[in-house]
Motif scaffolding. Structure first.
Motif, mmCIF file in Angstrom:
data_model
loop_
_atom_site.group_PDB
_atom_site.id
_atom_site.type_symbol
_atom_site.label_atom_id
_atom_site.label_comp_id
_atom_site.label_asym_id
_atom_site.label_seq_id
_atom_site.Cartn_x
_atom_site.Cartn_y
_atom_site.Cartn_z
ATOM 1 N N THR A 37 0.759 -1.035 0.056
ATOM 2 C CA THR A 37 -0.095 0.106 0.034
ATOM 3 C C THR A 37 0.762 1.147 -0.017
ATOM 4 O OG1 THR A 37 -2.081 -1.227 1.221
ATOM 5 C CG2 THR A 37 -1.784 1.612 1.330
ATOM 6 N N VAL A 38 1.926 1.247 0.769
ATOM 7 C CA VAL A 38 2.862 2.456 0.894
ATOM 8 C C VAL A 38 3.555 2.632 -0.486
ATOM 9 C CG1 VAL A 38 4.969 3.315 2.060
ATOM 10 C CG2 VAL A 38 2.922 2.512 3.511
ATOM 11 N N VAL A 39 3.905 1.690 -0.746
ATOM 12 C CA VAL A 39 4.677 1.613 -2.409
ATOM 13 C C VAL A 39 3.816 2.216 -3.439
ATOM 14 C CG1 VAL A 39 5.693 0.265 -4.183
ATOM 15 C CG2 VAL A 39 6.611 0.132 -1.868
ATOM 16 N N GLY A 40 2.572 1.856 -3.427
ATOM 17 C CA GLY A 40 1.284 2.168 -4.322
ATOM 18 C C GLY A 40 1.268 3.777 -4.173
ATOM 19 N N ARG A 41 1.121 4.232 -2.844
ATOM 20 C CA ARG A 41 1.074 5.822 -2.650
ATOM 21 C C ARG A 41 2.056 6.422 -3.174
ATOM 22 N NH1 ARG A 41 -1.286 4.660 3.241
ATOM 23 N NH2 ARG A 41 -3.655 4.470 2.711
ATOM 24 N N ILE A 42 3.303 5.738 -2.991
ATOM 25 C CA ILE A 42 4.605 6.823 -3.369
ATOM 26 C C ILE A 42 4.520 6.781 -4.841
ATOM 27 C CG2 ILE A 42 7.094 6.508 -3.322
ATOM 28 C CD1 ILE A 42 6.857 5.221 -0.617
ATOM 29 N N CYS A 43 4.341 5.482 -5.541
ATOM 30 C CA CYS A 43 4.377 5.602 -6.886
ATOM 31 C C CYS A 43 3.255 6.489 -7.428
ATOM 32 C CB CYS A 43 4.093 4.052 -7.409
ATOM 33 S SG CYS A 43 5.559 3.091 -7.151
ATOM 34 N N LEU A 44 2.057 6.410 -7.073
ATOM 35 C CA LEU A 44 1.155 7.522 -7.307
ATOM 36 C C LEU A 44 1.611 8.838 -7.360
ATOM 37 C CD1 LEU A 44 -1.858 7.700 -8.588
ATOM 38 C CD2 LEU A 44 -2.545 7.806 -6.168
ATOM 39 N N ASP A 45 2.063 9.194 -6.467
ATOM 40 C CA ASP A 45 2.775 10.669 -6.203
ATOM 41 C C ASP A 45 3.711 10.786 -7.152
ATOM 42 O OD1 ASP A 45 0.873 11.127 -4.287
ATOM 43 O OD2 ASP A 45 2.493 10.793 -2.581
ATOM 44 N N MET A 46 4.681 10.104 -7.616
ATOM 45 C CA MET A 46 5.728 10.096 -8.659
ATOM 46 C C MET A 46 5.214 10.117 -9.968
ATOM 47 S SD MET A 46 8.517 7.487 -6.883
ATOM 48 C CE MET A 46 9.743 7.777 -8.193
ATOM 49 N N LEU A 47 4.039 9.449 -10.127
ATOM 50 C CA LEU A 47 3.427 9.218 -11.523
ATOM 51 C C LEU A 47 2.814 10.600 -11.809
ATOM 52 C CD1 LEU A 47 1.827 5.706 -11.521
ATOM 53 C CD2 LEU A 47 3.699 6.483 -13.093
ATOM 54 N N ARG A 48 2.123 11.151 -10.528
ATOM 55 C CA ARG A 48 1.407 12.511 -10.961
ATOM 56 C C ARG A 48 2.413 13.432 -11.214
ATOM 57 N NH1 ARG A 48 -3.130 11.466 -5.954
ATOM 58 N NH2 ARG A 48 -4.521 10.563 -7.349
ATOM 59 N N SER A 49 3.657 13.228 -10.298
ATOM 60 C CA SER A 49 4.606 14.602 -10.684
ATOM 61 C C SER A 49 5.248 14.335 -11.979
ATOM 62 C CB SER A 49 5.675 14.377 -9.764
ATOM 63 O OG SER A 49 5.456 14.777 -8.368
ATOM 64 N N ARG A 50 5.350 13.350 -12.696
ATOM 65 C CA ARG A 50 5.967 12.956 -13.723
ATOM 66 C C ARG A 50 4.987 13.598 -15.049
ATOM 67 N NH1 ARG A 50 6.905 6.867 -15.438
ATOM 68 N NH2 ARG A 50 8.524 7.145 -14.063
ATOM 69 N N LYS A 51 3.753 13.265 -14.744
ATOM 70 C CA LYS A 51 2.497 13.829 -15.694
ATOM 71 C C LYS A 51 2.509 15.246 -15.725
ATOM 72 C CE LYS A 51 -2.195 13.051 -16.824
ATOM 73 N NZ LYS A 51 -2.886 14.526 -16.626
ATOM 74 N N ALA A 52 2.512 15.974 -14.689
ATOM 75 C CA ALA A 52 2.766 17.167 -14.636
ATOM 76 C C ALA A 52 4.106 18.113 -15.312
ATOM 77 C CB ALA A 52 2.841 17.855 -12.678
ATOM 78 N N ARG A 53 5.073 17.445 -15.049
ATOM 79 C CA ARG A 53 6.146 17.617 -15.900
ATOM 80 C C ARG A 53 6.045 17.705 -17.150
ATOM 81 N NH1 ARG A 53 8.945 14.847 -11.962
ATOM 82 N NH2 ARG A 53 9.446 13.234 -13.366
ATOM 83 N N ARG A 54 5.432 16.572 -17.598
ATOM 84 C CA ARG A 54 5.183 16.466 -19.107
ATOM 85 C C ARG A 54 4.244 17.747 -19.540
ATOM 86 N NH1 ARG A 54 4.055 10.052 -19.572
ATOM 87 N NH2 ARG A 54 6.189 9.274 -19.403
ATOM 88 N N GLU A 55 3.237 17.888 -18.851
ATOM 89 C CA GLU A 55 2.105 18.869 -18.949
ATOM 90 C C GLU A 55 2.565 20.357 -19.302
ATOM 91 O OE1 GLU A 55 -0.920 17.924 -16.437
ATOM 92 O OE2 GLU A 55 -1.808 16.317 -17.637
ATOM 93 N N ILE A 56 3.668 20.646 -18.357
ATOM 94 C CA ILE A 56 4.143 22.176 -18.354
ATOM 95 C C ILE A 56 5.287 22.038 -19.479
ATOM 96 C CG2 ILE A 56 3.414 22.603 -16.337
ATOM 97 C CD1 ILE A 56 6.122 22.102 -15.362
ATOM 98 N N GLY A 57 5.804 21.073 -19.919
ATOM 99 C CA GLY A 57 6.553 20.990 -21.084
ATOM 100 C C GLY A 57 8.152 21.070 -20.349
ATOM 101 N N GLY A 58 8.165 20.340 -19.237
ATOM 102 C CA GLY A 58 9.661 20.265 -18.563
ATOM 103 C C GLY A 58 10.094 19.104 -19.108
ATOM 104 N N HIS A 59 11.028 18.692 -18.242
ATOM 105 C CA HIS A 59 12.155 17.239 -18.495
ATOM 106 C C HIS A 59 11.371 16.233 -18.460
ATOM 107 C CE1 HIS A 59 15.213 14.692 -18.595
ATOM 108 N NE2 HIS A 59 14.933 14.151 -17.370
ATOM 109 N N ASP A 60 11.330 15.574 -19.372
ATOM 110 C CA ASP A 60 10.593 14.057 -19.376
ATOM 111 C C ASP A 60 11.670 12.956 -19.098
ATOM 112 O OD1 ASP A 60 9.346 11.828 -19.694
ATOM 113 O OD2 ASP A 60 8.373 12.331 -21.709
ATOM 114 N N ASP A 61 11.610 12.219 -18.329
ATOM 115 C CA ASP A 61 12.603 11.374 -17.676
ATOM 116 C C ASP A 61 12.163 10.215 -18.294
ATOM 117 O OD1 ASP A 61 10.353 10.741 -16.235
ATOM 118 O OD2 ASP A 61 11.606 10.951 -14.228
ATOM 119 N N THR A 62 11.356 10.071 -19.219
ATOM 120 C CA THR A 62 11.041 8.691 -19.696
ATOM 121 C C THR A 62 11.387 8.662 -21.293
ATOM 122 O OG1 THR A 62 8.853 9.461 -20.519
ATOM 123 C CG2 THR A 62 8.958 8.508 -18.285
#
Length: 295
Positions: free
Chosen positions: A60-85
């Motif tokens: 459960t904890v890993v799931g929450r951490i990953c969800l936060d990381m995915l949301r941060s990644r999505k936000a970076r993509r949407e603002i045209g920032g660095h895409d680490d993928t």
């Protein structure tokens, strides 16, 4: 051995499982390791005295951490920032680490590309439920939804992953086309001249955008012999390729480290490839729909 050492030992027994969960959610070994390490920090801070189900709590904890990381990644993509993928074909100096290769192959390059197109909540719900059988009431707590809403997230993700909208009649054609594309990929990997000529129409045309090819390679090549010659020069790409549905048709993705670099779409007639396109432009790739092919 003190209490903290015992706690660390118990945590290490679950590290491999947690890494697998996090990798499927994040598609990056380094990010997965970061998520697992953060889970240890939280466990060390919390202690295990009040935890009746340590594996469930850690997942459960890993799931929450990953969800936060995915949301941060999505936000970076949407603002045209660095895409680490962003991917690149590894060379001898930057080859896929063995552990990462094993993880990528165990999940499937096509699956990782498809998962990357899901929303963060959809990806977490799908991975936890469909891949690790986590109950929806536990998933609901992670994604901050009701169990019914969490079930809908996983269901919606499942439809996108498997492209359930494809007709049964289309499955027959896709099965036949899949054999052709798999034969093309196998021949490219094996540098099999005869195998390539067997699946290419004599007048086959290969199209590409500038981002899909190395510098100096023409954007269009015509004729089986010319296409085979080029394919044999670019066999490194085939090492990182996997079969996938692209906009409902059978295709390939080239995905080093499970990250989308190229997509190939095929036009097949009478068991041979008459035309195909290599797409590498990020904007064009972003508008493609990927799904797992029917089995």
């Amino acid at each position: 051995m003190d209490d903290r050492d015992q706690l660390a030992e118990r945590f290490e027994a679950h590290r491999g499982h947690l890494r697998g969960v996090a990798f499927r959610m994040l598609g990056s070994l380094s990010d997965a390791e970061d998520a697992v390490q953060e889970a240890w920090v939280r466990l060390d801070r919390t202690g295990a005295d009040q935890l009746e189900n340590l594996p469930g709590w850690l997942t459960t904890v890993v799931g929450r951490i990953c969800l936060d990381m995915l949301r941060s990644r999505k936000a970076r993509r949407e603002i045209g920032g660095h895409d680490d993928t962003v991917a690149a074909i590894p060379d001898e100096r930057t080859a896929e680490p063995e552990q990462e290769t094993l993880l990528v192959e165990s999940v499937g390059r096509a699956m990782l590309v498809v998962l990357d197109r899901l929303s963060p909540a959809e990806r977490v719900a799908f991975v936890l439920h469909d891949m690790f059988s986590v109950p929806f009431d536990e998933i609901a707590a992670i994604v901050n939804r009701t169990p019914v809403a969490a079930k809908k997230l996983a269901s919606r993700a499942r439809l996108r992953v498997t492209d359930a909208s494809a007709s049964s009649a289309g499955h027959v054609d896709l099965a036949w086309h899949r054999q052709v594309v798999e034969s093309f990929l196998a021949a490219a990997r094996g540098r099999d001249l005869a195998g390539l000529l067997a699946v290419l129409d004599p007048g086959v045309v290969r199209h590409a955008d500038a981002a899909g090819l190395p510098p100096g390679v023409p954007l269009e090549v015509t004729g089986a012999n010319a296409v085979v010659e080029e394919t044999l020069l670019l066999t490194r790409n085939a090492r990182f390729a996997d079969v996938v549905l692209v906009n409902g048709g059978m295709g390939l993705v080239v995905a080093p480290r499970g990250r989308l670099l190229l997509a190939l779409t095929f036009d097949i007639k009478d068991g041979r490839i008459i035309e195909y396109s290599v797409i590498g432009d990020p904007q064009r790739l972003a508008h493609l729909h990927f799904a797992l092919p029917p089995r």
